[in-house]
Design a protein around this motif. Structure first.
Motif, short mmCIF file in Angstrom:
data_model
loop_
_atom_site.label_atom_id
_atom_site.label_comp_id
_atom_site.label_asym_id
_atom_site.label_seq_id
_atom_site.Cartn_x
_atom_site.Cartn_y
_atom_site.Cartn_z
N ALA A 189 0.83 -1.22 0.00
CA ALA A 189 0.00 0.00 0.00
C ALA A 189 0.86 1.27 0.00
CB ALA A 189 -0.91 0.00 1.22
N ARG A 190 1.92 1.27 0.78
CA ARG A 190 2.77 2.46 0.92
C ARG A 190 3.41 2.83 -0.43
NH1 ARG A 190 6.16 5.78 1.17
NH2 ARG A 190 7.47 6.47 2.90
N THR A 195 3.99 5.88 -5.51
CA THR A 195 4.14 5.85 -6.96
C THR A 195 2.91 6.48 -7.63
OG1 THR A 195 3.35 3.56 -6.91
CG2 THR A 195 5.72 3.87 -7.10
N GLY A 196 1.75 6.27 -7.02
CA GLY A 196 0.52 6.87 -7.57
C GLY A 196 0.59 8.39 -7.54
N LEU A 231 -6.74 5.70 -7.16
CA LEU A 231 -5.55 5.60 -6.31
C LEU A 231 -5.90 5.16 -4.89
CD1 LEU A 231 -2.58 5.82 -5.71
CD2 LEU A 231 -2.81 8.30 -5.49
N GLN A 232 -6.85 5.87 -4.26
CA GLN A 232 -7.19 5.50 -2.89
C GLN A 232 -7.77 4.08 -2.83
OE1 GLN A 232 -6.57 7.64 -0.06
NE2 GLN A 232 -6.84 5.62 0.86
N LYS A 233 -8.53 3.73 -3.87
CA LYS A 233 -9.14 2.39 -3.94
C LYS A 233 -8.09 1.28 -3.88
CE LYS A 233 -12.01 1.35 -7.41
NZ LYS A 233 -12.95 1.59 -8.54
N VAL A 234 -7.00 1.43 -4.68
CA VAL A 234 -5.99 0.35 -4.70
C VAL A 234 -5.07 0.41 -3.49
CG1 VAL A 234 -6.02 -0.07 -7.18
CG2 VAL A 234 -4.48 1.66 -6.27
N VAL A 235 -4.99 1.58 -2.85
CA VAL A 235 -4.23 1.64 -1.58
C VAL A 235 -5.02 0.88 -0.51
CG1 VAL A 235 -3.48 3.20 0.28
CG2 VAL A 235 -2.98 3.78 -2.11
N ASP A 236 -6.34 1.07 -0.52
CA ASP A 236 -7.19 0.39 0.46
C ASP A 236 -7.30 -1.11 0.18
OD1 ASP A 236 -7.59 2.81 1.65
OD2 ASP A 236 -9.52 3.20 0.66
N ASP A 237 -7.37 -1.44 -1.11
CA ASP A 237 -7.53 -2.85 -1.49
C ASP A 237 -6.63 -3.17 -2.68
OD1 ASP A 237 -8.29 -5.38 -2.20
OD2 ASP A 237 -10.27 -4.81 -2.98
N ASN A 341 -1.78 9.54 3.78
CA ASN A 341 -0.90 9.51 4.95
C ASN A 341 -1.52 8.62 6.04
OD1 ASN A 341 -0.69 11.11 7.82
ND2 ASN A 341 1.31 10.90 6.81
N LYS A 342 -2.82 8.81 6.25
CA LYS A 342 -3.49 8.04 7.31
C LYS A 342 -3.62 6.56 6.94
CE LYS A 342 -6.06 11.77 9.48
NZ LYS A 342 -5.83 12.91 8.55
N THR A 343 -3.85 6.29 5.63
CA THR A 343 -4.12 4.89 5.24
C THR A 343 -2.86 4.11 4.88
OG1 THR A 343 -4.62 5.73 3.03
CG2 THR A 343 -6.49 5.24 4.47
N SER A 344 -1.77 4.83 4.51
CA SER A 344 -0.58 4.07 4.08
C SER A 344 0.72 4.56 4.70
CB SER A 344 -0.46 4.14 2.56
OG SER A 344 -0.07 5.44 2.16
#
Lengths: 393, 162
Positions: A189-190, A195-196, A231-237, A341-344
């Motif tokens: 995720a990070r 990269t995103g 972007l946020q979608k693939v960081v989350d899943d 920042n909060k999610t990854s």
């Protein structure tokens, strides 16, 4: 507004989709080659990504001539020369790069050495001095960020001379880019987040640099649309296959955009942060982007205002008064970065990525000699860069 | 209509002024003086117009950037070469800034791009000294800070004071 003059080239064939890798034998036949050298790194071998590509090629008359896995995170002239040597020794006739920016840039550098039959890469340093067609070259990106599979640039470090050699040439554009979600699905995720954001910065700078043109604008706009939604979608899943494919496309489109419009002050300072303090590129982009947009605001407010549409979507765009849209774009970006920042754990300050206050002058001195600063819409001198760095610290 | 040979003559004259102008600012403008410290002794920089010239050559010699003249050198460390005579005319007659020319692919650079930047900035500063304001306003993103006065640089350029 149409520029009075511009140049644009994106001759890369793009193959995008699930099972896209299985098309590689056909593409190699199309290029009239059958003995590729594969360039990658040990991590991708361990993760099984290279095996996926090997399996995709297996049912064909393609014979893999050699697999070179010893590519470090920073491409270097030593590795480039080693690759070229192995290529010749094993009788290969084309290159397949599997990896991120450093693997693809190494392959670009090796392709110069191989195609020009030289042992001195430095002779080809510069902008638009590499002539003629290079060896057939296919890239399979394993990150969605650098966009190197669609750019005319390669950066190779020369440790002996302590310089980063830059090569810019339309002839460095590769023949085929294969975007297959299997290649990015295991990205943590990070790294997915940083990269995103790198892709996002490519698209934003491409849309606002002085070399912008209608074609690069179209690529940049489309890339930001995809980044907003995915972007946020693939960081989350990370297993979201459609999201991964969308981000791979966004990265490529942003690459094609900045390859034809250049990047600006965010990249100039970001490269310097990497050179002086080894700050990972995507982290530097994340930290610097909002500060650099604020710096450029008086020259680029119209461009940033237009970008609110892909950044935030039509509803927010329509509900924001015209004069507030540019600042709203910066606000939207800050909010996205805060969420990442909060999610990854994506960093938001230079002090959090190993930069010391005493490094800032050295970073600024390096940044003002980066070619990207020329294409920035606003003149950025030493003091300007120091001001941005102070804010980002 | 100006012929190509007329344009070449004009470029030769501008190269002469620019070469001596850069030589002057490298000695008498603090900013440029500081900038050229990045170059090793003997570093050679050439401006060229493809395919057959004219040329303008400078070399770093004892903390100064010396104008060597218009003779092509084969082994310059940095070569900034305009792709054709029309591109050179646009930049050298003050119709287009050097950054815009870069953005429009009007010239190619052979050598370390990082080391080409100080010479590009020196060109902008020379333009700020030698070109009238109505031109510099059009071609420079921002007027660079001048640390000397225009008259001194004009005189140094014309008399070749290093």
């Amino acid at each position: 507004m149409i520029p009075s003059y511009y140049e644009f080239q994106n001759s890369v064939k793009i193959i995008s989709g699930k099972k896209a890798l299985e098309n590689i034998p056909f593409e190699l036949k199309n290029l009239e080659v059958k003995r590729p050298m594969i360039l990658t790194n040990d991590i991708l071998v361990d993760l099984g990504q290279v095996k996926i590509v090997e399996n995709a090629i297996k049912e064909s008359n393609i014979v893999i001539g050699s697999i070179f896995t010893d590519i470090p995170p920073d491409s270097s002239v030593k590795v480039v020369n080693e690759v070229a040597k192995v290529y010749k020794e094993t009788g290969c006739d084309c290159l397949i790069a599997i990896g991120g920016g450093s693997v693809i840039d190494t392959a670009k550098g090796a392709n110069i050495v191989i195609s020009k039959n030289t042992d001195d890469l430095m002779k080809y340093m510069g902008a638009e001095i590499i002539t003629g067609k290079l060896k057939p070259f296919i890239a399979i990106p394993s990150t969605a960020g650098t966009g190197s599979e669609a750019t005319l640039v390669a950066v190779i470090a020369n440790q002996d001379k302590n310089i980063k050699m830059e090569f810019l040439s339309y002839n460095l554009l590769l023949d085929v880019a294969v975007l297959d979600p299997r290649m990015t699905v295991s990205l943590p995720a990070r790294l997915t987040a940083s990269t995103g954001v790198d892709s996002l910065v490519h698209a934003i700078e491409a849309y606002t640099c002085i070399q912008k043109n209608p074609l690069s604008d179209a690529y940049a706009f489309a890339a930001i649309n995809l980044i907003r939604d995915n972007l946020q979608k693939v960081v989350d899943d990370g297993k979201d296959i459609d999201g991964r494919l969308a981000m791979a496309n966004a990265s490529l489109m942003a690459g094609a955009a900045f390859s034809n419009s250049m990047v600006g002050v965010v990249h100039a300072i970001g490269h310097a942060c990497g050179g002086v303090c080894r700050v990972p590129h995507g982290d530097a982009m994340t930290i610097l982007l909002p500060h650099c947009m604020e710096f450029n605001m008086d020259k680029m407010a119209d461009g940033y205002a237009e970008l609110l549409l892909p950044l935030a979507g039509d509803e927010i765009f329509a509900n924001t008064p015209k004069n507030d849209r540019a600042n709203k774009s910066v606000e939207v970006i800050r909010n996205k970065i805060d969420k990442l920042n909060k999610t990854s754990g994506l960093p938001t300050r230079l002090r959090d990525v190993g930069v010391k206050k005493e490094n800032l002058r050295s970073i600024a001195n390096t940044a003002i000699n980066d070619g990207a600063i020329l294409a920035n819409p606003k003149e950025a001198g030493f003091e300007d860069v120091m001001m941005i760095l102070d804010k980002a610290f | 209509m100006v012929t190509n040979s007329g344009k070449k003559r004009l470029i030769k004259i501008v190269f002469w002024f620019l070469g001596r102008g850069i030589q002057s600012v490298a000695s008498f403008d603090k900013t440029v003086k500081e900038e050229i410290r990045i170059y090793d002794e003997g570093t050679t920089v050439m401006l060229a117009v493809a395919p057959f010239g004219p040329y303008m050559v400078m070399q770093k010699k004892s903390e100064k950037l010396i104008y060597l003249g218009e003779k092509e050198v084969g082994n310059a460390d940095i070569i900034i070469s305009f792709k054709n005579i029309e591109a050179a005319i646009l930049v050298l007659t003050g119709q287009m800034g050097i950054d815009r020319a870069y953005a429009e692919h009007r010239y190619v650079v052979k050598g370390d791009l990082y080391l080409s930047m100080p010479i590009v900035r020196a060109l902008c500063i020379v333009e700020a000294y030698l070109f009238p304001k109505f031109i510099t306003k059009k071609i420079l993103k921002e007027m660079p800070t001048r640390t000397n006065n225009k008259l001194n640089i004009y005189v140094a350029t014309l008399l070749g004071i290093k």
